[in-house]
Enzyme design. Sequence first.
Site, PDB file in Angstrom:
ATOM      1  N   ASP A   1      -6.978   1.806 -20.421  1.00 24.46           N
ATOM      2  CA  ASP A   1      -6.136   0.616 -20.258  1.00 24.46           C
ATOM      3  C   ASP A   1      -4.778   0.938 -19.645  1.00 24.46           C
ATOM      4  O   ASP A   1      -3.786   0.273 -19.936  1.00 24.46           O
ATOM      5  CB  ASP A   1      -5.937  -0.118 -21.609  1.00 24.46           C
TER       6      ASP A   1
ATOM      7  N   GLY B   1      -4.098   0.701 -16.518  1.00 30.48           N
ATOM      8  CA  GLY B   1      -3.876  -0.087 -15.301  1.00 30.48           C
ATOM      9  C   GLY B   1      -4.568   0.538 -14.103  1.00 30.48           C
ATOM     10  O   GLY B   1      -4.099   0.420 -12.969  1.00 30.48           O
ATOM     11  N   LYS B   2      -5.706   1.172 -14.360  1.00 32.55           N
ATOM     12  CA  LYS B   2      -6.433   1.851 -13.269  1.00 32.55           C
ATOM     13  C   LYS B   2      -6.936   0.867 -12.217  1.00 32.55           C
ATOM     14  O   LYS B   2      -6.964   1.182 -11.036  1.00 32.55           O
ATOM     15  CB  LYS B   2      -7.636   2.631 -13.835  1.00 32.55           C
TER      16      LYS B   2
ATOM     17  N   ASN C   1     -18.331  -0.473 -21.036  1.00 30.27           N
ATOM     18  CA  ASN C   1     -17.251  -0.440 -22.029  1.00 30.27           C
ATOM     19  C   ASN C   1     -15.894  -0.482 -21.352  1.00 30.27           C
ATOM     20  O   ASN C   1     -14.878  -0.725 -21.984  1.00 30.27           O
ATOM     21  CB  ASN C   1     -17.353   0.816 -22.915  1.00 30.27           C
TER      22      ASN C   1
ATOM     23  N   HIS D   1     -11.622  -3.309 -16.178  1.00 27.37           N
ATOM     24  CA  HIS D   1     -10.667  -3.144 -15.089  1.00 27.37           C
ATOM     25  C   HIS D   1     -10.286  -4.519 -14.535  1.00 27.37           C
ATOM     26  O   HIS D   1     -11.145  -5.284 -14.115  1.00 27.37           O
ATOM     27  CB  HIS D   1     -11.266  -2.261 -13.988  1.00 27.37           C
TER      28      HIS D   1
HETATM   29  P1  IMP Z   1     -17.415   3.265 -26.920  1.00 26.34           P
HETATM   30  O1  IMP Z   1     -17.039   3.801 -25.582  1.00 26.34           O
HETATM   31  O2  IMP Z   1     -17.833   1.818 -26.888  1.00 26.34           O
HETATM   32  O3  IMP Z   1     -18.392   4.126 -27.647  1.00 26.34           O
HETATM   33  O4  IMP Z   1     -16.086   3.282 -27.826  1.00 26.34           O
HETATM   34  C1  IMP Z   1     -15.483   4.486 -28.256  1.00 26.34           C
HETATM   35  C2  IMP Z   1     -13.960   4.380 -28.226  1.00 26.34           C
HETATM   36  O5  IMP Z   1     -13.519   4.290 -26.885  1.00 26.34           O
HETATM   37  C3  IMP Z   1     -13.396   3.152 -28.951  1.00 26.34           C
HETATM   38  O6  IMP Z   1     -12.154   3.510 -29.540  1.00 26.34           O
HETATM   39  C4  IMP Z   1     -13.161   2.170 -27.816  1.00 26.34           C
HETATM   40  O7  IMP Z   1     -12.161   1.217 -28.147  1.00 26.34           O
HETATM   41  C5  IMP Z   1     -12.702   3.111 -26.734  1.00 26.34           C
HETATM   42  N1  IMP Z   1     -12.932   2.610 -25.385  1.00 26.34           N
HETATM   43  C6  IMP Z   1     -14.103   2.557 -24.711  1.00 26.34           C
HETATM   44  N2  IMP Z   1     -13.898   2.062 -23.475  1.00 26.34           N
HETATM   45  C7  IMP Z   1     -12.593   1.829 -23.361  1.00 26.34           C
HETATM   46  C8  IMP Z   1     -11.760   1.340 -22.289  1.00 26.34           C
HETATM   47  O8  IMP Z   1     -12.219   1.069 -21.170  1.00 26.34           O
HETATM   48  N3  IMP Z   1     -10.439   1.241 -22.566  1.00 26.34           N
HETATM   49  C9  IMP Z   1      -9.910   1.599 -23.754  1.00 26.34           C
HETATM   50  N4  IMP Z   1     -10.633   2.062 -24.769  1.00 26.34           N
HETATM   51  C10 IMP Z   1     -11.959   2.178 -24.578  1.00 26.34           C
END
Ligand code: IMP
Length: 429
Positions: free
Chosen positions: A13, A15-16, A38, A41
């Site tokens: 997060d 700001g990529k 997950n 952007h």
């Molecule tokens: P997962 O990737 O869904 O398994 O989540 C594992 C951890 O990575 C958690 O703390 C999520 O909130 C965090 N997370 C996954 N993708 C992002 C993202 O794009 N931005 C910020 N945190 C992320």
Amino acid sequence: MANVTVIGAQWGDEGKGKIVDWLAERADAVIRFQGGHNAGHTLVIGEKVFKLSLLPSGIVRGTFSVIGNGVVLDPWALRDEVAKLRGQGVEITPDNLAVADNCPLILPFHRDLDALREDASGQGKIGTTRRGIGPAYEDKVGRRAIRVCDLAHLDALDPQLDRLCAHHDALRAGFGEPPIDRAALLAELAEIAPFVLEFAQPVWKRLGEIRRAGARMLFEGAQGVLLDVDHGTYPFVTSSNTVTGTASGGSGLGPQASGFVLGIVKAYTTRVGSGPFPTELQDEVGQRLGERGHEFGTVTGRQRRCGWFDATLVRQACAVAGVTGIALTKLDVLDGFAKLKICTGYRLNGKVLDYFPAHAGDQASVQPIYEEMDGWHESTAGARSWVDLPAQAIKYIKRVEELIQCPVALVSTSPEREDTILVRDPFAD
Ligand code: IMP
């Protein structure tokens, strides 16, 4: 030709999206190499806001976009995102989108397992996005994954399904869930297969060809170094390697292709999900950062935790990921603070540390050591050159640069792509 790899140097997060969009115009290919849907952007282009989770940000401007083999692909999420973007007027065709044929799939029971495990984990909850990312990566290294290329050979899937079900049915039984319905799964795969196969190809080959022809590559990282499964705040991390090296393994190009490594760094710190966060502010300052920075997750809508800039963490992230230069984002969120703090190290059991220790318990116990600076009253929003910045803001940037031992290549001063101060062009040969 110079290539650029963009990675997040905090907990995601940073700001990529805006920076990748800004660079994508001059790239011939934009490549996602890890993570899945997950990621979140956000791209602001004129009046339009585009929210992407899985597609490379370059797609919005029509740049050739690639989902590499290092990604875990939820084919239904891909179809939904393509439909959403087409609805916003973005053209997406096999000419401008390629999906690696060796990319593993996220299947519906991965999503279920992610949620079941989170709900059963009590204090050990990771706070995942519940999109099945972790279970899908586990199946990949467990050699049970169904991959994009399998969609063209569904009638030969039995041995793979045997392996997959042997593993998952036992797990599911433990959670009181019925075994995988193989017939239903095959029907779902057969229904989605034509859509995915339209974009599937040996991406390593195509990328190699266009690279030899002089193409400029832009690798688009997701999440951030502190969520890296090796170098992050384990176990509160994602399940992929988010560091630069993954750009090569996750796309099928050699390590020399990474080029300039641009680490994206927010001028303060945020995190979603559980896990240690030494400079977290649970007071009105944290709340103010969150409100000014609109700190809500793109994917889950969760409120992000906010805190002061942690130079120790970013220095470590830049070191382990081999960052060449950083893009400092959201500087304007700090406008109007009388005082600003930067974390320069930690105290742990009477000792001073200049790095973040590996053990989760130590990570949770460290006390940040701060240095304080005067803030600035003027607005930095929309600044496009150093002369537009207040002297105190420049002082802050210079101090950040010094503490993280990495130069600033760009400063981003609003979500608009033109509101950027360029110090060093990452694409310069
Ligand atoms: P997962 O990737 O869904 O398994 O989540 C594992 C951890 O990575 C958690 O703390 C999520 O909130 C965090 N997370 C996954 N993708 C992002 C993202 O794009 N931005 C910020 N945190 C992320």
